[in-house]
Design a protein around this motif. Structure first.
Motif, short mmCIF file in Angstrom:
data_model
loop_
_atom_site.label_atom_id
_atom_site.label_comp_id
_atom_site.label_asym_id
_atom_site.label_seq_id
_atom_site.Cartn_x
_atom_site.Cartn_y
_atom_site.Cartn_z
N GLY A 147 0.83 -1.19 0.00
CA GLY A 147 0.00 0.00 0.00
C GLY A 147 0.87 1.24 0.00
O GLY A 147 1.64 1.48 -0.93
N GLU A 148 0.78 2.04 1.09
CA GLU A 148 1.58 3.25 1.20
C GLU A 148 2.71 3.12 2.21
O GLU A 148 3.40 4.09 2.49
N ARG A 149 2.91 1.94 2.79
CA ARG A 149 3.88 1.76 3.86
C ARG A 149 4.99 0.81 3.45
O ARG A 149 4.77 -0.15 2.71
N TRP A 150 6.20 1.11 3.98
CA TRP A 150 7.38 0.32 3.66
C TRP A 150 7.78 -0.59 4.83
O TRP A 150 7.62 -0.22 5.99
N GLY A 151 8.32 -1.75 4.49
CA GLY A 151 8.92 -2.65 5.46
C GLY A 151 10.09 -3.37 4.83
O GLY A 151 10.49 -3.09 3.70
N LEU A 152 10.64 -4.33 5.57
CA LEU A 152 11.77 -5.12 5.07
C LEU A 152 11.37 -6.59 4.98
O LEU A 152 10.77 -7.14 5.91
N LEU A 153 11.76 -7.20 3.87
CA LEU A 153 11.49 -8.61 3.63
C LEU A 153 12.81 -9.35 3.59
O LEU A 153 13.74 -8.93 2.89
N GLY A 154 12.93 -10.48 4.33
CA GLY A 154 14.13 -11.31 4.26
C GLY A 154 14.08 -12.22 3.05
O GLY A 154 13.02 -12.43 2.44
N VAL A 155 15.21 -12.79 2.70
CA VAL A 155 15.26 -13.65 1.51
C VAL A 155 14.43 -14.92 1.70
O VAL A 155 14.06 -15.58 0.74
N SER A 156 14.11 -15.28 2.94
CA SER A 156 13.25 -16.44 3.19
C SER A 156 11.79 -16.14 2.93
O SER A 156 10.96 -17.05 2.91
N GLY A 157 11.44 -14.86 2.73
CA GLY A 157 10.05 -14.47 2.52
C GLY A 157 9.36 -13.96 3.77
O GLY A 157 8.20 -13.54 3.71
N ARG A 158 10.06 -13.95 4.89
CA ARG A 158 9.47 -13.46 6.14
C ARG A 158 9.75 -11.97 6.30
O ARG A 158 10.84 -11.50 6.03
N MET A 159 8.72 -11.22 6.74
CA MET A 159 8.91 -9.80 7.00
C MET A 159 9.78 -9.64 8.24
O MET A 159 9.43 -10.09 9.33
N THR A 160 10.94 -9.02 8.08
CA THR A 160 11.83 -8.80 9.21
C THR A 160 11.60 -7.44 9.86
O THR A 160 12.06 -7.20 10.96
N LEU A 161 10.87 -6.55 9.16
CA LEU A 161 10.47 -5.27 9.71
C LEU A 161 9.09 -4.98 9.16
O LEU A 161 8.89 -4.94 7.95
N PRO A 162 8.07 -4.83 10.01
CA PRO A 162 6.69 -4.66 9.53
C PRO A 162 6.57 -3.45 8.61
O PRO A 162 7.29 -2.47 8.73
#
Length: 272
Positions: free
Chosen positions: A252-267
């Motif tokens: 949407g309008e918000r940023w987070g971080l995704l790990g290479v495993s596919g898990r969000m490491t930062l919402p």
């Protein structure tokens, strides 16, 4: 140290070796007053290797390309020479994962490994990354890329503008680019398992860190699962920069971080 500037003629060029000692990974190549006598010394001046060569170049990763009689060979800095073959040109190992280098012998391109063994590439192949058993290679005539097996047959035919090796998806996978549009590419992801090639859909894609890829659909980007070669998980509005095993993604309008495993490491809770 008893070293001096020398001028030699090699490969139809005249060289003056007047540079001060240049150390790479703690070692330097130097030329003595005696013609064609070379040594490898460490930062304390201790000799690590020596030989009588016309010219010496750093080949990377502790290896050296040495020339005698206008031909090149491979040595690891010790007096002995690793390669029985003699090559048309010098070559370079780029890093710990680099299993070989492309170098010509009598006009024929081939691969030399870290033990100095050379094998010819098939006719019509201008370059390969020499990472057996599956090599990214391209042809000379149309400059198209594909994936070549160590026995010389094309596992993925040379039909692509660019082939990128994906580092660690759990299989031998490659990004096959047909064309490029801005920051993204159009093509597909292919994985080779037991000699068989499996492909994703042909779409606009982006790969990050050599370990995670996204395909663009009608509503945005989705992560590609390398086992099924299908998209999985949420749809991201945008894919941003990547570093240290993380990829910036926008929901949407918000940023987070995704790990290479596919898990969000930062919402996905941040404006930028």
């Amino acid at each position: 140290l008893p070293y001096a500037t020398v001028r030699i003629n090699f490969m139809h060029q005249s060289f003056a070796e007047a540079r001060p000692l240049h150390f790479s990974e703690g070692l330097a190549i130097v030329s003595r007053i005696a013609p064609h006598r070379w040594q490898v010394v460490d930062a304390n001046g201790r000799q690590r290797g020596a030989g009588r060569f016309d010219w010496v170049e750093d080949a990377g990763e502790g290896f050296y390309a040495v020339a005698t009689d206008q031909r090149w060979a491979l040595t690891d800095g010790k007096p002995g020479i690793l390669s029985t073959a003699r090559f048309d040109e010098s070559f370079l190992f780029f890093g710990p994962r680099d299993r070989g280098g492309t170098v010509a012998q009598d006009g024929r391109e081939g691969c030399v490994d870290r033990r100095g063994r050379w094998r010819a590439l098939p006719a019509g192949v201008a370059y390969a990354d020499c990472a057996a058993p599956l090599m990214v290679a391209h042809t000379g005539s149309l400059d198209r890329q594909g994936v070549l097996a160590s026995d010389g047959h094309w596992v993925i035919p040379p039909q692509y503008e660019h082939v990128g090796r994906l580092e660690d998806p759990g299989a031998a996978c490659f990004a096959l680019r047909v064309t490029k549009t801005g920051d993204a590419a159009v093509g597909r992801i292919a994985c080779v398992v037991n000699g068989r090639v499996r492909n994703s859909e042909t779409r606009e894609y982006r790969c990050a860190l050599g370990q995670v890829c996204f395909l663009r659909g009608a509503t945005g980007w989705q992560r590609l699962d390398f086992r099924s070669l299908q998209v999985v998980g949420p749809t991201y509005t945008e894919i941003g920069h990547s570093w240290q095993g993380q990829v910036a993604v926008r929901l949407g309008e918000r940023w987070g971080l995704l790990g290479v495993s596919g898990r969000m490491t930062l919402p996905a809770e941040y404006d930028e």
